[in-house]
Motif scaffolding. Structure first.
Motif, PDB file in Angstrom:
ATOM      1  N   GLY A   1       0.866  -1.148  -0.115  1.00 12.25           N
ATOM      2  CA  GLY A   1       0.033  -0.112   0.165  1.00 12.25           C
ATOM      3  C   GLY A   1       0.806   1.337  -0.069  1.00 12.25           C
ATOM      4  N   PHE A   2       0.073   2.248  -0.396  1.00 14.10           N
ATOM      5  CA  PHE A   2       0.853   3.591  -0.283  1.00 14.10           C
ATOM      6  C   PHE A   2      -0.120   4.716   0.021  1.00 14.10           C
ATOM      7  CE2 PHE A   2       0.353   6.452  -3.585  1.00 14.10           C
ATOM      8  CZ  PHE A   2      -0.603   6.279  -4.519  1.00 14.10           C
ATOM      9  N   GLN A   3       0.257   5.860   0.664  1.00 15.03           N
ATOM     10  CA  GLN A   3      -0.735   6.962   0.972  1.00 15.03           C
ATOM     11  C   GLN A   3      -0.865   7.875  -0.247  1.00 15.03           C
ATOM     12  OE1 GLN A   3      -2.327   6.786   3.586  1.00 15.03           O
ATOM     13  NE2 GLN A   3      -3.266   8.867   3.676  1.00 15.03           N
ATOM     14  N   GLY A   4      -1.439   7.733  -1.245  1.00 16.32           N
ATOM     15  CA  GLY A   4      -1.486   8.426  -2.480  1.00 16.32           C
ATOM     16  C   GLY A   4      -2.759   9.300  -2.890  1.00 16.32           C
ATOM     17  N   LEU A   5      -3.099   8.724  -4.225  1.00 22.27           N
ATOM     18  CA  LEU A   5      -4.449   9.406  -4.651  1.00 22.27           C
ATOM     19  C   LEU A   5      -5.528   9.133  -3.832  1.00 22.27           C
ATOM     20  CD1 LEU A   5      -3.864   8.819  -8.682  1.00 22.27           C
ATOM     21  CD2 LEU A   5      -3.427  11.122  -7.430  1.00 22.27           C
ATOM     22  N   THR A   6      -5.721   7.757  -3.436  1.00 25.56           N
ATOM     23  CA  THR A   6      -6.733   7.587  -2.413  1.00 25.56           C
ATOM     24  C   THR A   6      -6.223   6.729  -1.261  1.00 25.56           C
ATOM     25  OG1 THR A   6      -7.315   5.393  -3.248  1.00 25.56           O
ATOM     26  CG2 THR A   6      -8.364   7.128  -4.597  1.00 25.56           C
ATOM     27  N   GLU A   7      -7.062   6.542  -0.301  1.00 27.47           N
ATOM     28  CA  GLU A   7      -6.400   5.818   0.926  1.00 27.47           C
ATOM     29  C   GLU A   7      -6.187   4.484   0.522  1.00 27.47           C
ATOM     30  OE1 GLU A   7      -5.794   7.288   3.816  1.00 27.47           O
ATOM     31  OE2 GLU A   7      -6.232   9.137   3.143  1.00 27.47           O
ATOM     32  N   THR A   8      -6.907   3.840  -0.491  1.00 23.49           N
ATOM     33  CA  THR A   8      -6.907   2.557  -0.726  1.00 23.49           C
ATOM     34  C   THR A   8      -5.783   2.107  -1.975  1.00 23.49           C
ATOM     35  OG1 THR A   8      -8.974   2.677  -1.936  1.00 23.49           O
ATOM     36  CG2 THR A   8      -8.994   2.246   0.242  1.00 23.49           C
TER      37      THR A   8
ATOM     38  N   MET B   1       4.398   9.207  -9.305  1.00 25.71           N
ATOM     39  CA  MET B   1       3.035   9.093  -8.719  1.00 25.71           C
ATOM     40  C   MET B   1       2.707  10.389  -7.949  1.00 25.71           C
ATOM     41  SD  MET B   1       3.535   5.489  -6.877  1.00 25.71           S
ATOM     42  CE  MET B   1       1.561   5.426  -6.653  1.00 25.71           C
ATOM     43  N   ALA B   2       3.523  11.127  -7.802  1.00 22.76           N
ATOM     44  CA  ALA B   2       2.955  12.664  -7.161  1.00 22.76           C
ATOM     45  C   ALA B   2       2.573  13.403  -8.435  1.00 22.76           C
ATOM     46  CB  ALA B   2       4.170  13.290  -6.316  1.00 22.76           C
ATOM     47  N   ALA B   3       3.472  13.445  -9.425  1.00 20.78           N
ATOM     48  CA  ALA B   3       3.059  14.195 -10.717  1.00 20.78           C
ATOM     49  C   ALA B   3       1.507  13.760 -11.248  1.00 20.78           C
ATOM     50  CB  ALA B   3       4.265  14.091 -11.756  1.00 20.78           C
ATOM     51  N   ALA B   4       1.445  12.288 -10.947  1.00 28.09           N
ATOM     52  CA  ALA B   4      -0.029  12.002 -11.693  1.00 28.09           C
ATOM     53  C   ALA B   4      -0.990  12.580 -10.804  1.00 28.09           C
ATOM     54  CB  ALA B   4       0.111  10.345 -11.643  1.00 28.09           C
TER      55      ALA B   4
ATOM     56  N   SER C   1       3.732  17.828   1.372  1.00 25.94           N
ATOM     57  CA  SER C   1       4.475  16.906   2.145  1.00 25.94           C
ATOM     58  C   SER C   1       4.283  15.361   1.740  1.00 25.94           C
ATOM     59  CB  SER C   1       4.080  17.272   3.761  1.00 25.94           C
ATOM     60  OG  SER C   1       4.582  16.230   4.589  1.00 25.94           O
ATOM     61  N   ARG C   2       3.055  14.903   1.586  1.00 26.10           N
ATOM     62  CA  ARG C   2       2.914  13.540   1.239  1.00 26.10           C
ATOM     63  C   ARG C   2       3.819  13.413  -0.274  1.00 26.10           C
ATOM     64  NH1 ARG C   2      -2.157  13.774   0.580  1.00 26.10           N
ATOM     65  NH2 ARG C   2      -2.305  13.550  -1.685  1.00 26.10           N
TER      66      ARG C   2
ATOM     67  N   VAL D   1       2.578  21.403 -17.088  1.00 21.93           N
ATOM     68  CA  VAL D   1       3.718  22.160 -16.790  1.00 21.93           C
ATOM     69  C   VAL D   1       4.309  21.655 -15.351  1.00 21.93           C
ATOM     70  CG1 VAL D   1       4.848  24.241 -16.564  1.00 21.93           C
ATOM     71  CG2 VAL D   1       3.783  23.782 -18.501  1.00 21.93           C
ATOM     72  N   LEU D   2       3.271  22.053 -14.467  1.00 23.60           N
ATOM     73  CA  LEU D   2       3.378  21.664 -12.964  1.00 23.60           C
ATOM     74  C   LEU D   2       3.731  20.269 -12.659  1.00 23.60           C
ATOM     75  CD1 LEU D   2       0.795  24.341 -11.606  1.00 23.60           C
ATOM     76  CD2 LEU D   2       3.299  24.624 -11.545  1.00 23.60           C
ATOM     77  N   ALA D   3       3.102  19.526 -13.030  1.00 25.65           N
ATOM     78  CA  ALA D   3       3.475  18.045 -12.963  1.00 25.65           C
ATOM     79  C   ALA D   3       4.768  17.854 -13.676  1.00 25.65           C
ATOM     80  CB  ALA D   3       2.609  17.198 -14.012  1.00 25.65           C
ATOM     81  N   SER D   4       5.512  18.608 -14.689  1.00 22.96           N
ATOM     82  CA  SER D   4       6.652  18.125 -15.096  1.00 22.96           C
ATOM     83  C   SER D   4       7.619  18.982 -14.169  1.00 22.96           C
ATOM     84  CB  SER D   4       6.769  18.790 -16.481  1.00 22.96           C
ATOM     85  OG  SER D   4       8.146  18.629 -17.157  1.00 22.96           O
ATOM     86  N   ALA D   5       7.321  20.219 -13.721  1.00 23.66           N
ATOM     87  CA  ALA D   5       8.115  20.926 -12.796  1.00 23.66           C
ATOM     88  C   ALA D   5       8.232  20.031 -11.504  1.00 23.66           C
ATOM     89  CB  ALA D   5       7.457  22.265 -12.341  1.00 23.66           C
TER      90      ALA D   5
END
Length: 340
Positions: A3-10, A171-174, A162-163, A196-200
């Motif tokens: 698991g990971f703490q990402g787009l959704t809790e699950t 995954m953060a960019a997504a 922070s996350r 652009v911000l995802a690329s940045a």
């Protein structure tokens, strides 16, 4: 699976997603290292041409079809035919994408700074392209800026940032792209700004020196894959798109480096005071060159520029029997030259 703490809790990362993330990361690293080591004129030329391709692909994601060769001439004010609304919108993206590819990524991730950037874009003089590329038309009243600020605060909250620092950069960019859409920033500002911000973010995370990952380019052939969502399917699609975009722009870099080597192998038998090397540098750094622009930028006469450009056209290097420098319009006067 883990698991990971990402787009959704699950949300979970499957081995298939991990492989896609690894493949995309390797493609990014390869592109970044090659750009970092490339000669300056090759790197600058790559940015100009990669930005052109990114603008065309951004238009495609928005449902517009633009021919790259035509956009090149429109951007250079050398297009003969009528300019469509789609072409005009796409040309407006170019200055914005150029600035983003050179800006420090650490300047882009606080809501107040982004709002300030938005205000500056609106104050920019007509014709710079920032009004339409950074923020959608009509968002000019104070309440609109309040809505924009709230949307940006939702996307770039301290908790989110922070996350993101604790999960793979891709995954953060997504997630940035997913939140950009769900917060309404894609409509209030623009969908291109989100990409652009995802690329940045990838640059801020250390994968690239600048925002050199052209995200739209990777979805050019499969626009329906660009569908940000809160699950691992979007991670997989996004990673694959990034990989394809990096492979495509890496191929562009290879072609520019081949042109650079071809010029180094040619003996033009020139005087030490010749301006030919400066004109060649300009041809690399610009997507198109005329005698007027070369004369203005280099401070030499138009006649001298015309003679040098014609010499490069007829006596310059070739790759696989094709001239590296070509005339782009087919005209006998007011000619436009470029490295193709």
């Amino acid at each position: 699976m883990f698991g990971f703490q990402g787009l959704t809790e699950t949300a979970e990362i499957s081995l298939g997603v991990v492989k896609r993330l690894n493949d995309a990361t390797q493609a990014i690293t390869k592109l970044n290292e090659s750009l970092r080591l490339a000669p300056e004129r090759v790197r600058e030329g790559w940015i100009e041409r990669a930005v052109l391709a990114e603008a065309v692909s951004s238009a495609r994601l928005s449902g517009d079809y633009v021919i790259p060769e035509d956009l090149r001439l429109v951007a250079f004010d050398a297009y003969d035919g009528p300019i469509s609304n789609e072409m005009s919108r796409t040309a407006d993206l170019l200055p914005f994408l150029r600035v983003a590819s050179r800006r420090s990524p650490r300047q882009m991730f606080t809501p107040l700074r982004l709002v300030a950037m938005t205000r500056l874009r609106l104050k920019a003089k007509s014709g710079t392209g920032f009004q339409t590329s950074w923020i959608s038309a009509g968002q000019r009243e104070q309440r609109d800026f309040d809505d924009i600020r709230y949307g940006l605060e939702e996307v770039f909250s301290a908790e989110n940032v922070s996350r993101w620092k604790g999960i793979p950069p891709l995954m953060a960019a997504a997630e940035i792209l997913y939140l950009w859409n769900t917060s309404g920033c894609d409509e209030m500002i623009s969908p291109e700004a989100g990409r652009v911000l995802a690329s940045a973010w990838l640059a801020r995370s250390g994968l690239t020196e600048k925002a050199w990952v052209m995200i739209s380019t990777g979805f050019h052939e499969d626009v329906f894959s660009f569908s940000p969502g809160p699950d691992s399917r979007w991670h997989r699609k996004f990673a694959r798109g990034v990989e394809l975009g990096c492979l495509g722009t890496y191929g562009l870099l290879n072609r520019l480096e081949a042109a650079h080597r071809a010029f180094e192998e040619v003996d033009f038998s020139m005087r030490s005071s010749s301006n030919l090397p400066r004109v060649v540098d300009l041809l690399f750094k610009r997507i198109a060159v005329t005698t007027t622009t070369a004369s203005t930028e280099l401070g030499i006469s138009s006649r001298a520029c015309a003679n040098i450009l014609e010499r490069l056209l007829h006596d310059g290097p070739k790759i696989k029997e094709r001239p590296v420098v070509q005339e782009l319009t087919g005209r006998s006067s007011f000619r436009v030259y470029g490295i193709v």
